[in-house]
Design an enzyme around this catalytic site. Structure first.
Site, mmCIF file in Angstrom:
data_model
loop_
_atom_site.group_PDB
_atom_site.id
_atom_site.type_symbol
_atom_site.label_atom_id
_atom_site.label_comp_id
_atom_site.label_asym_id
_atom_site.label_seq_id
_atom_site.Cartn_x
_atom_site.Cartn_y
_atom_site.Cartn_z
ATOM 1 N N GLY A 249 0.746 -0.661 -0.289
ATOM 2 C CA GLY A 249 0.018 0.117 0.126
ATOM 3 C C GLY A 249 0.686 1.182 0.035
ATOM 4 O O GLY A 249 1.920 1.413 0.044
ATOM 5 N N CYS A 250 0.621 1.760 0.700
ATOM 6 C CA CYS A 250 0.786 3.602 0.587
ATOM 7 C C CYS A 250 2.334 3.730 1.322
ATOM 8 O O CYS A 250 2.763 2.869 2.892
ATOM 9 C CB CYS A 250 -0.335 4.626 1.853
ATOM 10 S SG CYS A 250 1.322 6.121 1.692
#
Length: 175
Positions: free
Chosen positions: A10-11
């Site tokens: 993800g981020c």
């Protein structure tokens, strides 16, 4: 001698913040991997059209932390069952991915994925791919959480992941 692990969960702000605190991890860089376009910018990657994932490139001392332990932490701090998404972050750039350096890392990753399949209620969709060119993200993305702990995303998304890591892996924290 330092080894390298490249993980996308993800981020990259979330993943970076956790591994910066892990004992044996000597360097963490946020960046992009897995796409066709050379030297992509954050704005280009965010379109989802470059094919890159947001990743962290970890250098670690295997005498202090194993690749396997890095992967176990990885599967604890993100949801490997959501395709191209982590929470409200949606797009191929947020996919769960392990970019392995060699056959040994690939075998370890496959083993850990198989073990973690029993932990999650849904199938693991983490992509396993050979490492590709790594493009370091812009300077303002490096060490982002430490520089902006009160920023909304950091306070509500990154901080809980860091807290979970600290609680679950206290013995793996840098002292």
């Amino acid at each position: 001698m330092a080894e390298v692990a490249i993980l996308g969960g993800g981020c990259f702000w979330c993943t970076e913040a956790v591994y910066l605190e892990a004992k044996g991890v000597t360097k963490v860089e946020s960046g992009y991997m897995g796409g066709a376009q050379p030297n992509p910018t954050y704005e280009q990657v965010c379109t989802g059209e470059t094919g890159h994932a947001e990743v962290v490139r970890l250098e670690f001392d295997p005498s202090q932390i194993s690749y396997r332990d890095l992967l176990v932490i990885f599967f604890t701090i993100h949801d490997p069952t959501t395709l191209n998404r982590q929470g409200n972050d949606v797009g191929t750039q947020y996919r769960s991915v392990i970019f392995f350096q060699d056959g040994e890392q690939e075998a370890t990753a496959r083993q850990v994925v198989a073990e973690m399949a029993h932990v999650w209620d849904a199938p693991i969709v983490t992509e396993l791919s050979p490492a590709a060119p790594f493009y370091k993200a812009e300077d303002y993305h490096q060490n982002y959480f430490a520089q902006h702990p009160l920023q909304g995303y950091c306070a509500f998304v990154v901080a809980p992941k860091v807290s979970k890591f600290r609680k679950m892996y206290a013995e793996k924290l840098k002292t």
